[in-house]
Design a protein around this motif. Sequence first.
Motif, PDB file in Angstrom:
ATOM      1  N   LEU A 202      52.673  23.959  57.043  1.00 42.73           N
ATOM      2  CA  LEU A 202      52.222  25.330  56.811  1.00 42.73           C
ATOM      3  C   LEU A 202      53.038  26.259  57.707  1.00 42.73           C
ATOM      4  N   SER A 203      54.132  26.715  57.188  1.00 49.59           N
ATOM      5  CA  SER A 203      55.034  27.549  57.989  1.00 49.59           C
ATOM      6  C   SER A 203      54.387  28.891  58.312  1.00 49.59           C
ATOM      7  N   GLY A 204      54.566  29.299  59.564  1.00 47.01           N
ATOM      8  CA  GLY A 204      54.047  30.579  60.015  1.00 47.01           C
ATOM      9  C   GLY A 204      52.647  30.532  60.576  1.00 47.01           C
ATOM     10  N   TRP A 205      51.865  29.513  60.216  1.00 50.48           N
ATOM     11  CA  TRP A 205      50.471  29.444  60.642  1.00 50.48           C
ATOM     12  C   TRP A 205      50.385  29.169  62.142  1.00 50.48           C
ATOM     13  N   LYS A 206      49.328  29.712  62.771  1.00 53.57           N
ATOM     14  CA  LYS A 206      49.088  29.508  64.188  1.00 53.57           C
ATOM     15  C   LYS A 206      47.623  29.165  64.417  1.00 53.57           C
ATOM     16  N   SER A 207      47.373  28.472  65.503  1.00 50.04           N
ATOM     17  CA  SER A 207      45.999  28.107  65.851  1.00 50.04           C
ATOM     18  C   SER A 207      45.320  29.184  66.674  1.00 50.04           C
ATOM     19  N   SER A 208      46.084  30.193  67.083  1.00 54.75           N
ATOM     20  CA  SER A 208      45.500  31.297  67.843  1.00 54.75           C
ATOM     21  C   SER A 208      46.340  32.546  67.616  1.00 54.75           C
ATOM     22  N   GLY A 209      45.692  33.617  67.167  1.00 53.11           N
ATOM     23  CA  GLY A 209      46.391  34.873  66.964  1.00 53.11           C
ATOM     24  C   GLY A 209      47.367  34.824  65.815  1.00 53.11           C
ATOM     25  N   GLY A 210      48.358  35.713  65.866  1.00 59.39           N
ATOM     26  CA  GLY A 210      49.335  35.782  64.795  1.00 59.39           C
ATOM     27  C   GLY A 210      49.005  36.884  63.808  1.00 59.39           C
ATOM     28  N   ASP A 211      49.861  37.026  62.818  1.00 60.58           N
ATOM     29  CA  ASP A 211      49.720  38.086  61.816  1.00 60.58           C
ATOM     30  C   ASP A 211      50.016  37.517  60.425  1.00 60.58           C
ATOM     31  N   PRO A 212      49.018  36.941  59.771  1.00 63.48           N
ATOM     32  CA  PRO A 212      49.244  36.274  58.475  1.00 63.48           C
ATOM     33  C   PRO A 212      49.897  37.178  57.438  1.00 63.48           C
ATOM     34  N   CYS A 213      49.514  38.448  57.386  1.00 64.53           N
ATOM     35  CA  CYS A 213      50.080  39.346  56.379  1.00 64.53           C
ATOM     36  C   CYS A 213      51.486  39.800  56.773  1.00 64.53           C
ATOM     37  N   GLY A 214      51.636  40.226  58.023  1.00 65.31           N
ATOM     38  CA  GLY A 214      52.939  40.725  58.465  1.00 65.31           C
ATOM     39  C   GLY A 214      53.992  39.650  58.583  1.00 65.31           C
ATOM     40  N   ASP A 215      53.587  38.433  58.961  1.00 61.48           N
ATOM     41  CA  ASP A 215      54.542  37.343  59.169  1.00 61.48           C
ATOM     42  C   ASP A 215      54.655  36.405  57.979  1.00 61.48           C
ATOM     43  N   SER A 216      53.991  36.728  56.890  1.00 57.96           N
ATOM     44  CA  SER A 216      54.089  35.951  55.642  1.00 57.96           C
ATOM     45  C   SER A 216      53.761  34.477  55.843  1.00 57.96           C
ATOM     46  N   TRP A 217      52.567  34.191  56.299  1.00 55.39           N
ATOM     47  CA  TRP A 217      52.132  32.805  56.424  1.00 55.39           C
ATOM     48  C   TRP A 217      52.158  32.147  55.048  1.00 55.39           C
ATOM     49  N   GLU A 218      52.555  30.885  55.015  1.00 56.57           N
ATOM     50  CA  GLU A 218      52.671  30.169  53.738  1.00 56.57           C
ATOM     51  C   GLU A 218      51.327  30.123  53.012  1.00 56.57           C
ATOM     52  N   GLY A 219      51.378  30.456  51.726  1.00 57.62           N
ATOM     53  CA  GLY A 219      50.183  30.390  50.888  1.00 57.62           C
ATOM     54  C   GLY A 219      49.257  31.572  51.022  1.00 57.62           C
ATOM     55  N   ILE A 220      49.610  32.561  51.836  1.00 53.55           N
ATOM     56  CA  ILE A 220      48.744  33.709  52.081  1.00 53.55           C
ATOM     57  C   ILE A 220      49.309  34.946  51.383  1.00 53.55           C
ATOM     58  N   LYS A 221      48.465  35.634  50.645  1.00 40.23           N
ATOM     59  CA  LYS A 221      48.829  36.919  50.056  1.00 40.23           C
ATOM     60  C   LYS A 221      47.835  37.966  50.543  1.00 40.23           C
ATOM     61  N   CYS A 222      48.337  39.173  50.717  1.00 40.89           N
ATOM     62  CA  CYS A 222      47.507  40.228  51.307  1.00 40.89           C
ATOM     63  C   CYS A 222      47.582  41.496  50.477  1.00 40.89           C
ATOM     64  N   SER A 223      46.625  42.347  50.721  1.00 43.02           N
ATOM     65  CA  SER A 223      46.638  43.714  50.238  1.00 43.02           C
ATOM     66  C   SER A 223      46.298  44.591  51.428  1.00 43.02           C
ATOM     67  N   ASP A 224      47.262  45.440  51.803  1.00 48.32           N
ATOM     68  CA  ASP A 224      47.126  46.224  53.028  1.00 48.32           C
ATOM     69  C   ASP A 224      46.924  45.272  54.209  1.00 48.32           C
ATOM     70  N   SER A 225      45.797  45.379  54.894  1.00 47.11           N
ATOM     71  CA  SER A 225      45.576  44.555  56.086  1.00 47.11           C
ATOM     72  C   SER A 225      44.648  43.374  55.841  1.00 47.11           C
ATOM     73  N   SER A 226      44.288  43.125  54.588  1.00 47.05           N
ATOM     74  CA  SER A 226      43.303  42.079  54.283  1.00 47.05           C
ATOM     75  C   SER A 226      43.935  40.925  53.514  1.00 47.05           C
TER      76      SER A 226
END
Length: 705
Positions: free
Chosen positions: A45-69
Motif C-alpha cells: 500500500l504505497s503512501g500509507w502510514k500508521s501515523s499521520g500523513g495526508d491520504p488525499c494530498g499524497d495520493s495514498w494507493e486505493g484512496i480517492k477524495c473530494s476536497d478534504s474528505s
Amino acid sequence: MHHFVARCFLLFLGTLVSLVHSKTDSPDVSALNVMFKSLHTPSQLSGWKSSGGDPCGDSWEGIKCSDSSVTEIDLRDHNLSGQLGYQLSSLSSVKIFDVSKNNLNGDIPYQLPPNAQRIDLSENSFDGTVPYSISQMTNLEEINLGHNKLKGQLSDMFAKIQKLKSFDVSDNQLSDKLPSSLANLSNLNTLHLQNNQFTGTINVLTDLPLNDLNVENNKFTGWIPDELKGIDNLKTGGNSWSTGPAPPPPPGVQHRRRPNNEEENSEGSKISLRNGLLIGFSCLGAVTLLLFLICICTMRRRSPPPSSHFLDEDIVSRRKGFTPLHSQELGTEAYVGILKEPKDFKSTDPGNGDIKSLLKSPSMGLRRSVSSRVSFSENEFANRLKGRRSTSVQVVPYSLADLQKSTDNFAPGRLLGEGTFGRVYRAKYPDGKVLAVKMIDSSLFQGQKAEEFSKLVTNISKLHHPNITELVGYCSEQGKNMLIYDYFRNGSLHEFLHVADDFSKPLTWNTRVRIALGVARGVEYLHDVCSPSMVHKNIKSSNILLDLELSPHLSGCGMASFHQHTSQNLGMGYNAPECIQPSAYTLRSDVYSFGVVMLEILTGRMPVDEQKPISEQCLVKWASPQLHDTDALIRMVDPALRGLYPPKSLFADIVALCVQPDPEHRAPISEVVQALVRLVQQSALNMKEDLSSSCRTTDSEYEIV
C-alpha cells in the motif's frame, strides 16, 4: 538581491502548495492509520502510514477524495491480511468501500463507513456474524459479503435500508430463517443466498421486485411461491422443497404476481372491464353516499367522543421494543429517574416485589420518546409490574417427555452451553414460548438424598429480583434433575464483550454502566435482603444474562451448595485470593468476583488471557496498579468504545475497592451500589452542565453517562 527574492518566493510558493495538499480531514486520517496498522502495515500500500500523513494530498494507493474528505477506498485484490480496524465509522464521506479478494479475517467491524452506498467485503475469510449496524446505513445500495466464513443468522436489520438494490451473502455458513424485515426492501433487484444453511420458507421474498434470485443449496422447505417463478434469473436447486400443489394463502393475504406475456394481454382486457365496472359503481356509490350524508345532517345527531382506549392503542402501536443493537441509550433524565431515592433497598420478604426497589433497577419499562431517545416511564413500568409480579412466580413441574419433545431429545443443535453444573438446552414450544433447561450433572447428587433437589428448587424459587434469573419450572424423573428458566435471547455479558458477536457488539458506555449497577443490585439482594445472606460463589460475565433491553440478570443463584464438588471448574481469574478451598468463600469473595466483572466491562479484556504478554495475562494483576493513574487508565479502556465515554465516569476507584487482596479491605456490596449510584448521578449532572455550556454539542456526543 533578485536571486534572494526569487528563492524566498519559491519557498513561499512551495509552502503554499504543501498547505493546499495537506488537507485531509483528521478523522479520515486517523481511521486510515488504524486500518493500516490492523492490516499489519502492508508494504504494497504505497503512501500509507500508521501515523499521520495526508491520504488525499499524497495520493495514498486505493484512496480517492473530494476536497478534504475520503470518498472511496478500493483495495480489492491487494493480497492484504489482518483486519480492518475499529474506526471505520469515522469515514463519514466514503461512498464506495471495496476490500474484496484479499485474505482478511476476524470479524467484520461492527461499524462500517456509515454513509456508504456500495460495500464489497467478498472473497475473504471474515467470520462472526453479519453486523447489525448495517441496519442504520440508510444510503446503502449494494453490499457483498459472499465467499467468507460468516455464521449465525441474519438479524431483522432491513427495515430502514430501503435503497438496497443488491445483497449477497452467498457461500458462507449462515443459518436459521430469513428475517421478516427483508420484505421492506422495495428496491431489491439481486439477492444471492446460495450455499448456506438457511431454513424455513422463502415466502418473505414474495413481493420484492427481484430479477436475480439464487437460493440454491440451503435447507429451505415449503413451496416456491408462484409470485417468484417469473423471475428472469431464478435458481432454487439443492433445497428440500415440498411436492404437490401449494396450499392457498391465508384469507385476506394477496401477493403481487409476475404475469408472463400471454397473461399480460388477458390481464389487460380484464383490467379494462374491471375499470368500467368500477366507474359505474363509483357513480352509483357517490349518489348513495350523498343521500346518506343529507340524512345524517338532517338528523343532527352529535357523535360521542372517541373512546380513550383508541388513543391508548394508537400510542401502543407506535411503540417499538427496545432494539439492543442500536446505540440508543438512556438519556440524562432517564438516569435521574432511575436514581431517585438512591437508598439501599431492603425487604423482609425476598419475593415481595417492592415497586420502589424495582423502579431503581435498570430493568425499567422503556418507551421511545419523540426525540428517539429512550426515556423512563414509571406508569408503564408500574403497569407491567402489576401484571407480572402481583404474585410470586409460579414454579411448575415439567415432565421429562415434554422437555425431550421441546428440545428435540436434547439435541446438540439445542445446546446453549455447558456450565459449572451441567449443560443448558433451548426448549421451543408450538406457542412460541422458549425456555432454557439446565440439566444438572447427576454426579453432583452422589451421596445425597433425593429430597436435596426438592430443597434446592424450593430455595431458588424464593428468589425474586429484577436482576436475578427466576426459576419457572423443574423436572426430576428417571435420575435426571433439571431447572427451567426463561430464555434470554441476547445471551451473556461474556459473549458481548469477548466472543466478538457483531450482531450486538459493541456495548456503549451507558449500557455498561447500567449492567454494572444492575448486577451490583442483584448481588446486594443476595447479601443484604435474603435471610440468611446468600453467597453466590460463581459471579462471572458468562453468568450475567442480558434481556432484550440489555438489562442484566445474574444466573446461578442458589447453587452455592454444589461448589464443593465443582470448585476446580469455577471461572478462572474471578476467584478471590483467599478462595483456595470452597469453604473459604464469603460475601467479600463475591465482591472481588464482581470487581473482576467490572474490570471486564471497563477494559474489554478477559480475566485471564494467555494470548497477552505474561505481565498482562492476569487482568487484576495488570490493571490494579494503573487504576489510580489517569493516563494509564485511559489507555486501559476498551478500544471498542472508540473514546465515547466521559473520563470522569470511569469507575476505576470502585473497582479498586472490590479487588483488594485482603477481604477486610474490600467494600461491602451495599457501598459498591451506592458508589455506582453517586457516579451515575454526578455523570448526569456533568452531562447537563456540558450540554448547557456548549451550543455546538450534538446529542450524539452525549449518548454516554
